[in-house]
Write an enzyme that holds these catalytic residues in place. Structure first.
Site, PDB file in Angstrom:
ATOM      1  N   TRP A 126       0.835  -1.205   0.000  1.00 52.52           N
ATOM      2  CA  TRP A 126       0.000   0.000   0.000  1.00 52.52           C
ATOM      3  C   TRP A 126       0.867   1.250   0.000  1.00 52.52           C
ATOM      4  O   TRP A 126       0.537   2.251  -0.631  1.00 52.52           O
ATOM      5  CB  TRP A 126      -0.916  -0.002   1.224  1.00 52.52           C
ATOM      6  CG  TRP A 126      -1.818   1.196   1.312  1.00 52.52           C
ATOM      7  CD1 TRP A 126      -3.044   1.345   0.739  1.00 52.52           C
ATOM      8  CD2 TRP A 126      -1.563   2.427   2.009  1.00 52.52           C
ATOM      9  NE1 TRP A 126      -3.571   2.587   1.040  1.00 52.52           N
ATOM     10  CE2 TRP A 126      -2.679   3.263   1.820  1.00 52.52           C
ATOM     11  CE3 TRP A 126      -0.496   2.894   2.790  1.00 52.52           C
ATOM     12  CZ2 TRP A 126      -2.764   4.544   2.377  1.00 52.52           C
ATOM     13  CZ3 TRP A 126      -0.579   4.168   3.343  1.00 52.52           C
ATOM     14  CH2 TRP A 126      -1.697   4.969   3.128  1.00 52.52           C
ATOM     15  N   HIS A 127       2.007   1.182   0.692  1.00 55.66           N
ATOM     16  CA  HIS A 127       2.872   2.351   0.791  1.00 55.66           C
ATOM     17  C   HIS A 127       3.668   2.611  -0.481  1.00 55.66           C
ATOM     18  O   HIS A 127       4.085   3.749  -0.707  1.00 55.66           O
ATOM     19  CB  HIS A 127       3.827   2.200   1.977  1.00 55.66           C
ATOM     20  CG  HIS A 127       3.198   2.523   3.291  1.00 55.66           C
ATOM     21  ND1 HIS A 127       2.464   1.602   4.006  1.00 55.66           N
ATOM     22  CD2 HIS A 127       3.166   3.674   4.014  1.00 55.66           C
ATOM     23  CE1 HIS A 127       2.022   2.169   5.123  1.00 55.66           C
ATOM     24  NE2 HIS A 127       2.426   3.409   5.143  1.00 55.66           N
ATOM     25  N   GLY A 128       3.875   1.604  -1.295  1.00 51.64           N
ATOM     26  CA  GLY A 128       4.616   1.860  -2.516  1.00 51.64           C
ATOM     27  C   GLY A 128       4.899   0.611  -3.320  1.00 51.64           C
ATOM     28  O   GLY A 128       4.953  -0.491  -2.779  1.00 51.64           O
TER      29      GLY A 128
END
Length: 468
Positions: free
Chosen positions: A319-321
């Site tokens: 989700w963060h990258g």
């Protein structure tokens, strides 16, 4: 973009607030919807349509679920329509390049890389919008028939691009009926100023230290330099993100909304589990409600329980990258959480509180190395320097100069990350209520002026979570 957005906000906000307070209640949502579109388009003029499409998909899915309320199969189809379309948009814009690069590497192919720009805040507004359709499918909320009210919810500009992730159930009543009084406005202004100060004074100043060190050749720096750098990033990401969250909460209060807390002094946590109850709370709660519990949560076999933790934290990392370092970062915390559940929590409970906090803080710092280093070679080199296996020795002139030059800043960041300031403020307010009531607005005004001065003179002013 960030500097121009903050500058735009200072011009934009007084106009919107003036109109908002002057308009009758029935027009306030329409103003917020238009303001959200304008604010987002200012920073993302090309891909504003992605947010609009995501919003319309979920509004339509919700109306169709309501229309076929007695047909569970059709309701499931419309939920899947929402999930597939939203996750599809997220997948195309955020993960397509990552997938293509890895396919090319695995199979020695040469598929063209799309290299699509990442729409600002896409992870936030897609997750926020999906919470509506999922909760509607679960019959936890009522359908929102008013398209203006629903689009207002998704496009609320205070938290649109970097959270907190506000679930529809948390603001459903306030979309229809909210109370705006002088106390609420004053409280909102105070929260906004606090967040702005955290961002432009502390986060930007300490972040500049890390930016200088990060640009160096890691094999040519000392161990102390590496520790100064990653500790600077540790404080930067906290004050950057929690500062934005405070600004968003403050702006929300000014408009009559009460957004959920997103941070509760996470660096004072006494375990990794405790840390994730305090850091980016709305994201953790989202994954818990919509991924962990549907998988079975902890009410299943031991194998499935730890499998669920593994899946959730792999997805949290992604989700963060779209990069392997984020996957490693997520799995790192997943493994730590499993270890704590297996035996480590019992060990921690027997230790003094300061050792529990020290244990947690060090592990979180190591996690930020994984989070920040997108290049695997750089990641290995930096860890090598941290542990003294590489680099130029324990300390050098640069490290000592940087530490002494920024010692006061580090001390301020460390104190500000604890509960000390909040406890002192509450104590002073109770003991000297009248004096505090007079002094607080003055202090807030001074902090605002200092923050504006920092902002005007800033050449370094990123919002880290705009990238997610």
């Amino acid at each position: 973009m960030v500097f121009s957005s903050l500058t735009f906000l200072f011009v934009f906000l007084p106009i919107v607030l003036g109109l908002y307070y002057a308009l009758p209640m029935r027009y306030k949502n329409a103003l917020l919807f238009v303001s959200g579109i304008v604010f987002y388009a200012w920073g993302e003029p090309i891909y504003v349509w992605v947010m609009v499409v995501s919003t319309l998909i979920d509004y339509t899915a919700g109306r169709l679920m309501y229309r076929f309320d007695d047909n569970q199969k059709m309701r499931t189809v419309f939920l899947l329509m929402s999930l597939i379309m939203n996750l599809g948009l997220l997948g195309v814009f955020k993960y397509s390049s990552f997938v293509v690069e890895n396919i090319n590497w695995l199979f020695s192919l040469n598929i063209p890389n799309p290299n699509l720009p990442l729409p600002i805040g896409i992870s936030f507004f897609t997750f926020q919008s999906m919470s509506y359709t999922i909760d509607l499918y679960r019959r936890k909320i009522k359908v929102q028939k008013d398209i203006v009210a629903f689009t207002t919810y998704v496009t609320l500009f205070p938290q649109l691009v970097a959270g907190p992730i506000v679930r529809y159930s948390e603001v459903a009543d306030e979309l229809e009926n909210r109370v705006i009084g002088m106390n609420t406005i004053a409280n909102g202004i105070g929260l906004f100023i606090k967040g702005l100060g955290k961002k432009v004074i502390l986060a930007n100043s300490i972040g500049a230290v890390w930016t200088s060190i990060k640009a160096m050749e890691y094999g040519e720096i000392s161990t102390l330099t590496a520790w100064i750098g990653i500790l600077a990033f540790t404080f930067q990401i906290y004050y950057d993100f929690s500062g934005y969250s405070d600004m968003a909460k403050g702006l929300g209060r000014m408009f009559g909304f009460h957004f959920p807390d997103n941070f509760r002094h996470p660096y004072t946590s006494r375990s990794v589990s405790d840390f994730w109850r305090r850091w980016h709370i709305t994201m953790s709660e989202w994954f818990k409600s919509y991924v962990y519990f549907p998988l079975g949560g902890s009410r299943c076999s031991t194998f499935k329980k730890y499998r669920n933790i593994f899946i959730v934290w792999m997805l949290t990392g992604l989700w963060h990258g779209a990069s392997w370092n984020f996957v490693l970062w997520g799995l790192y915390f997943g493994v730590l959480l499993i270890i704590e559940r297996l035996f480590m929590q019992k060990v921690l409970d027997k230790l003094p509180k300061f050792l529990q906090t020290a244990y947690t803080f060090i592990l979180v710092v190591f996690g930020w190395v994984l989070f920040e280093m997108t290049d695997m070679a750089s990641l290995g080199s930096f860890f090598g320097v941290l542990f003294g296996a590489k680099g130029t020795g324990f300390a050098d002139h640069y490290a000592i100069f940087t530490l002494l030059n920024n010692l006061v800043l580090f001390i301020l960041c460390a104190i500000g990350s604890t509960t000390l300031v909040d406890k002192l403020t509450v104590k002073m307010s109770r003991k000297f209520h009248q004096a505090t009531a007079i002094a607080l607005p003055i202090l807030q005004t001074v902090l605002l002026l200092i923050s504006i001065a920092f902002l005007v003179n800033a050449t370094y002013n990123p919002f880290l979570y705009f990238n997610f």
